[in-house]
Design an enzyme around this catalytic site. Structure first.
Site, PDB file in Angstrom:
ATOM      1  N   TRP B  43      51.668  49.158  38.995  1.00 48.05           N
ATOM      2  CA  TRP B  43      52.782  48.389  38.404  1.00 48.05           C
ATOM      3  C   TRP B  43      53.675  49.292  37.553  1.00 48.05           C
ATOM      4  CZ3 TRP B  43      52.461  43.961  34.235  1.00 48.05           C
ATOM      5  CH2 TRP B  43      53.383  42.942  34.516  1.00 48.05           C
TER       6      TRP B  43
HETATM    7  C1  FAD Z   1      57.389  41.130  33.603  1.00 43.11           C
HETATM    8  C2  FAD Z   1      57.006  39.963  32.746  1.00 43.11           C
HETATM    9  C3  FAD Z   1      57.761  39.630  31.664  1.00 43.11           C
HETATM   10  C4  FAD Z   1      57.421  38.585  30.847  1.00 43.11           C
HETATM   11  N1  FAD Z   1      58.187  38.367  29.752  1.00 43.11           N
HETATM   12  C5  FAD Z   1      57.782  37.488  28.828  1.00 43.11           C
HETATM   13  C6  FAD Z   1      58.465  37.426  27.579  1.00 43.11           C
HETATM   14  O1  FAD Z   1      59.437  38.146  27.330  1.00 43.11           O
HETATM   15  N2  FAD Z   1      57.998  36.557  26.656  1.00 43.11           N
HETATM   16  C7  FAD Z   1      56.923  35.760  26.876  1.00 43.11           C
HETATM   17  O2  FAD Z   1      56.555  35.015  25.967  1.00 43.11           O
HETATM   18  N3  FAD Z   1      56.263  35.783  28.062  1.00 43.11           N
HETATM   19  C8  FAD Z   1      56.668  36.638  29.038  1.00 43.11           C
HETATM   20  N4  FAD Z   1      55.971  36.725  30.235  1.00 43.11           N
HETATM   21  C9  FAD Z   1      54.986  35.668  30.586  1.00 43.11           C
HETATM   22  C10 FAD Z   1      53.569  35.854  30.067  1.00 43.11           C
HETATM   23  O3  FAD Z   1      53.159  37.147  30.308  1.00 43.11           O
HETATM   24  C11 FAD Z   1      52.645  34.848  30.745  1.00 43.11           C
HETATM   25  O4  FAD Z   1      53.171  33.558  30.560  1.00 43.11           O
HETATM   26  C12 FAD Z   1      51.211  34.840  30.213  1.00 43.11           C
HETATM   27  O5  FAD Z   1      50.666  36.127  30.223  1.00 43.11           O
HETATM   28  C13 FAD Z   1      50.314  33.900  31.028  1.00 43.11           C
HETATM   29  O6  FAD Z   1      49.021  33.881  30.464  1.00 43.11           O
HETATM   30  P1  FAD Z   1      47.706  33.612  31.333  1.00 43.11           P
HETATM   31  O7  FAD Z   1      46.545  33.720  30.426  1.00 43.11           O
HETATM   32  O8  FAD Z   1      47.859  32.391  32.132  1.00 43.11           O
HETATM   33  O9  FAD Z   1      47.671  34.831  32.397  1.00 43.11           O
HETATM   34  P2  FAD Z   1      47.417  36.388  32.123  1.00 43.11           P
HETATM   35  O10 FAD Z   1      47.881  36.768  30.788  1.00 43.11           O
HETATM   36  O11 FAD Z   1      47.988  37.098  33.292  1.00 43.11           O
HETATM   37  O12 FAD Z   1      45.831  36.512  32.155  1.00 43.11           O
HETATM   38  C14 FAD Z   1      45.033  36.296  33.292  1.00 43.11           C
HETATM   39  C15 FAD Z   1      43.776  37.142  33.176  1.00 43.11           C
HETATM   40  O13 FAD Z   1      42.800  36.763  34.134  1.00 43.11           O
HETATM   41  C16 FAD Z   1      42.195  37.920  34.687  1.00 43.11           C
HETATM   42  N5  FAD Z   1      41.670  37.558  36.002  1.00 43.11           N
HETATM   43  C17 FAD Z   1      42.397  37.180  37.078  1.00 43.11           C
HETATM   44  N6  FAD Z   1      41.586  36.892  38.098  1.00 43.11           N
HETATM   45  C18 FAD Z   1      40.326  37.078  37.672  1.00 43.11           C
HETATM   46  C19 FAD Z   1      39.057  36.938  38.295  1.00 43.11           C
HETATM   47  N7  FAD Z   1      38.953  36.522  39.557  1.00 43.11           N
HETATM   48  N8  FAD Z   1      37.958  37.225  37.571  1.00 43.11           N
HETATM   49  C20 FAD Z   1      38.061  37.646  36.276  1.00 43.11           C
HETATM   50  N9  FAD Z   1      39.249  37.800  35.651  1.00 43.11           N
HETATM   51  C21 FAD Z   1      40.354  37.512  36.336  1.00 43.11           C
HETATM   52  C22 FAD Z   1      43.346  38.904  34.730  1.00 43.11           C
HETATM   53  O14 FAD Z   1      42.904  40.222  34.868  1.00 43.11           O
HETATM   54  C23 FAD Z   1      44.031  38.623  33.401  1.00 43.11           C
HETATM   55  O15 FAD Z   1      43.495  39.355  32.345  1.00 43.11           O
HETATM   56  C24 FAD Z   1      56.280  37.786  31.122  1.00 43.11           C
HETATM   57  C25 FAD Z   1      55.506  38.105  32.227  1.00 43.11           C
HETATM   58  C26 FAD Z   1      55.849  39.183  33.037  1.00 43.11           C
HETATM   59  C27 FAD Z   1      54.987  39.545  34.199  1.00 43.11           C
HETATM   60  S1  SF4 Z   2      47.287  51.792  34.496  1.00 42.31           S
HETATM   61 FE1  SF4 Z   2      48.377  53.477  35.470  1.00 42.31          FE
HETATM   62  S2  SF4 Z   2      47.689  53.491  37.613  1.00 42.31           S
HETATM   63 FE2  SF4 Z   2      47.088  51.543  36.719  1.00 42.31          FE
HETATM   64  S3  SF4 Z   2      48.781  50.165  37.293  1.00 42.31           S
HETATM   65 FE3  SF4 Z   2      49.232  50.950  35.236  1.00 42.31          FE
HETATM   66  S4  SF4 Z   2      50.502  52.766  35.590  1.00 42.31           S
HETATM   67 FE4  SF4 Z   2      49.535  52.250  37.554  1.00 42.31          FE
END
Ligand code: FAD
Ligand code: SF4
Ligand code: SF4
Lengths: 613, 150
Positions: B43
């Protein structure tokens, strides 16, 4: 490459949290606060220090009321989310997140997150009505620290593959199983309550960049749809799975646009230097009626205007950054926005000699994503809080899903658009509190696992390793094999199906009933082939199960898209055979329940209650 | 290929392997040094780059769309609470930025259990931990209030 030992390890807990992202970390903290004796186990497939959608960090908190300064009331956020979703959100859940979210954000600041302040007012610096600016490079490690300190045990690098129900009560959760991505052990987690916080989904649809650049997805490539893929096969009721999201982003790097539009007051133009949105207003109104009159103009409708402008031959669309970066402070804020949360966009600028102070940047509508915490709300149908929810939105515990003792937060939950990072953490806290309360109420009654089922699942979990080993013996070398496909080959097949039949970029987001039915046929065969995935090592075994969760999710997305016979969100996707919004028949949530016994899907309309005028 | 590792700087410590959210930084069996095994699942989140004690990891933008000749380097100074960035353009221009990352010492966040325990029946109330104090308003908003505001 590490070999799988396949030794079975049992872990017991009162509260089991699956996924240590924003929802999961919130759940761990809150559960620990309310019950000092409870055993709280957090399981994460990566390392909670830098896992999930916030691995980079973020530059803004997108959901903050500012009630202490009288800036917004929670119900105003409900109205905003409802307008952006063209009428359909779970207002009880949205109100609940919004009324609590300020305490979450204040805690973040106390923990050490640098939140920017407005020099004149002393309040948090607003990016827009709901967003505040942060120096958020370490947002995730800070939130993880609070969770790690509070949880009884944190297991990193364990991929959860299945949820398991109680041996004696098929309506009750009993735990989850998975494998150690490092040690190859088979982990069996037994728990009174389980919170699924496994995040949303990228790579459901074929991305615009299909080489190396496919890693630069908008949602993280590791957002593997596990939140949905774990729930659906168990028979949990899902909602709004058709409500996929397309994002207007800086082209290729997928840098977010929020700070540029809202804080820096930049704007988008077509290649001729024209502001193009007003031109499409009347056609949009013809499609969605009065929903077009809402302010701010809904996210999907802005996409629609951009897509139409490109189709009309007036692309590329440009973000005119060079008009607004007139001070050092603004230039720094512009760069920090990307360096904090999408470094890849800074790499694009450096590689293409784009200095945003001098040159505009191209914008593009992305491929679709499936998630529940942004300008969209796919996910599980959840019980709301007792003091807010109408009767049919409430069955016992807040954020409990349609199986007893199973909870969700963040992207997992359907209907709660615009929660973002702070809302997801808040929802995790709500789920954590409920789960620990539920576990307490169940004191005497421990869930029981069915040993035979646990053994059967063990075989299933490691099968891709066996497929690879056995199948590879038949060929000289390489990955062309009549006995298996690799996880990546399977992913490419999935993305092609979803792109071509279910409204991806190659058809400019258009689909219809015939295409969806054809897509379901292709998905059906891919689902059969999931039994024949070949994984070379434990890393590939993780990819195999990520694919499995993505395929289940995709089938659900396709069935929901088929069920909703209207085009509710032009700019997210189009039903060519039902091109307009149809409030008379579809001012409802879509619901689906898969029956694991018969393999049948039950589709239904679920009521939309409005709590506020 | 998103991240790549400098053969002369990497000592095989495994920090990058431990942190990568995509599980794609692995140690090569022969050289005992790290490399990105799956660049199309990277990423460019820079988590590994920031974690490497040797500054051995760098990023080359995705071949699909990034012309060669750029660099984006980072030094995350955890103790100092800052992150430093150096942007090098293809045409040689450079920009530098420094941003704060944390206002409190690492490890200073108390566990939830270190706060005073709630009363036995508090769990039945709709309040979350530290509320209403942490809301910085008098009380948790209610549906009735909201509906009365109209
Ligand atoms: C590029 C980008 C920009 C963003 N900008 C903003 C912003 O400016 N402001 C804001 O407030 N929000 C922003 N967000 C949104 C925010 O990041 C999400 O709303 C939030 O992280 C969702 O929380 P979550 O716990 O549902 O998912 P996540 O935070 O993604 O957590 C999910 C977790 O589950 C784990 N997992 C998944 N599958 C499994 C499995 N099978 N077994 C064990 N573990 C697993 C993953 O590794 C991860 O740690 C942004 C997101 C992105 C991608
Ligand atoms: S930790 Fe490093 S190798 Fe892994 S997704 Fe991020 S930039 Fe890529
Ligand atoms: S962190 Fe740096 S030194 Fe350690 S293995 Fe990775 S690249 Fe090599």
């Amino acid at each position: 490459m590490a070999k799988a030992s396949r030794k079975t390890v049992f872990v017991d807990s009162d509260v089991l949290i699956l996924g240590g992202g924003f929802g999961g970390c919130g759940a761990a903290y809150e559960a620990g606060y309310w019950d000092r004796d409870a055993k709280i186990v957090l399981v994460e497939k990566a390392n909670i220090e830098r896992s999930g959608a916030v691995a980079h960090g973020l530059a803004a908190i997108n959901c903050y009321m500012g009630m202490r300064w009288g800036e917004n009331n929670p119900e105003d956020h409900v109205r905003y989310a409802r307008a952006d979703m063209l009428g359909l959100t779970r207002e009880d859940l949205g109100y609940d997140n919004a009324r609590h979210v300020d305490s979450t954000v204040h805690k973040f600041e106390e923990w050490g997150l640098p939140i920017m302040r407005d020099a004149e007012t002393g309040r948090y610096l607003r990016q827009g009505k709901w967003q505040i600016m942060i120096h958020g490079e370490s947002y995730k490690p800070i939130i993880a620290e609070a969770a790690r300190k509070t949880a009884t045990e944190v297991y990193n690098r364990i991929m959860i593959t299945h949820l398991v129900k109680d041996k004696n009560d098929p309506e009750r959760i009993a735990g989850a199983v998975g494998f150690g991505v490092r040690d190859g052990k088979y982990y069996v987690f037994r728990s009174k309550s389980v919170i699924v916080a496994a995040g949303g989904a990228s790579h459901i649809y074929r991305p615009r960049s299909i080489g190396e650049g496919s890693g630069r997805a908008w949602y993280a490539p590791w957002s593997s749809a596990s939140a949905y893929g774990l729930l659906i096969p168990l028979g949990v009721k899902m909602t709004q799975m058709e409500n996929k999201i397309v994002l207007t982003r800086f082209k290729d790097g997928y840098g977010p646009v929020g700070a540029w539009f809202l804080l820096l007051k930049s704007h988008a133009e077509n290649a001729l230097g024209e502001k193009y949105e007003p031109r499409w207003f009347e056609t949009i109104k013809g499609m969605v009626g009065d929903y077009a009159e809402q302010h701010p103009f809904p996210t999907c409708l802005r996409n629609h205007a951009m897509i139409e402008e490109i189709k009309a031959g007036r692309g590329p669309i440009y973000m005119r950054t060079e008009h607004v970066l007139d001070t050092d402070d603004k230039e720094e804020k512009g760069w920090e926005d990307f360096l904090d949360m999408t470094v890849g966009q800074a790499v694009v600028w450096a590689s293409m000699n784009i200095d945003p102070k001098e040159d505009p940047s191209e914008l593009i509508p992305s491929e679709p994503y499936v998630m529940g915490s942004h300008a969209t709300c796919s996910g599980a149908w959840a019980s709301g809080p007792q003091d807010i929810s109408p009767d049919d939105y409430h069955w016992g515990y807040n954020r409990m899903l349609t199986i007893k003792g199973l909870f969700g937060a963040g992207d997992t939950i359907g209907g709660t658009a615009h929660g973002f990072s702070s809302g997801s953490h808040t929802e995790g806290r709500l789920a954590g509190k409920s789960a620990v309360e539920y576990a307490g109420d169940m004191k005497g009654s421990k869930p029981e696992l069915d040993d035979r089922e646990i053994e059967r699942l063990k075989g299933e979990v490691f099968k891709p390793l066996d497929n690879y080993l056995v199948g590879s013996n038949e060929v000289v070398a390489g990955e062309v094999n009549p006995n298996f496909i690799t996880p990546f080959q399977g992913l490419q097949r999935l993305e092609k199906i979803m792109d071509e039949y279910v409204g991806g970029v190659s058809s400019l987001y258009v689909t219809n009933g015939h295409m969806l039915n054809r897509g379901l046929e292709m998905l059906g065969m891919l689902k059969e082939d999931l039994d024949k995935i070949g994984a070379e090592d434990l890393h590939q075994l993780q990819r195999a199960w990520e694919l499995n969760h993505r395929v289940w999710t995709s089938e659900s997305v396709t069935r929901h898209t088929l069920f909703r016979e209207e085009t509710r969100w032009p700019g997210y996707y189009y039903r060519g055979d039902h091109p307009n919004l149809d409030d008379e028949n579809w001012h409802v949530f879509t619901g689906s329940t898969y029956d694991p016994k018969t393999g049948e899907w039950h589709m239904e309309k679920l009521p939309q209650h409005h709590l506020f005028s | 290929m998103p991240t790549f590792v400098d053969m002369t700087k990497c000592d095989g410590c495994g920090q990058c392997v431990d942190i990568c959210p995509s599980d794609i930084m692995h140690i090569d069996k022969t050289t005992r040094r790290a490399y990105n095994i799956e660049p199309n699942f990277c990423w460019e989140c820079f988590s590994c780059v920031k974690s490497c004690p040797q500054h051995a990891i760098d990023v080359r933008g995705y071949a699909d769309f990034a012309p060669l000749g750029h660099k984006v380097r980072v030094h995350r100074d955890e103790e100092g609470g800052k992150v430093h960035w150096l942007i090098g353009y293809r045409d040689g221009r450079e920009k530098e930025f420094t941003f704060p990352i944390r206002t409190t010492p690492w490890g200073s966040i108390p566990a939830a259990q270190e706060h005073q325990a709630p009363g036995p029946n508090d769990i039945k109330s709709p309040q979350l931990a530290h509320e209403p104090t942490a809301l910085k308003i008098d009380s948790l908003p209610t549906l009735e209030e909201a509906q009365n505001r109209g």
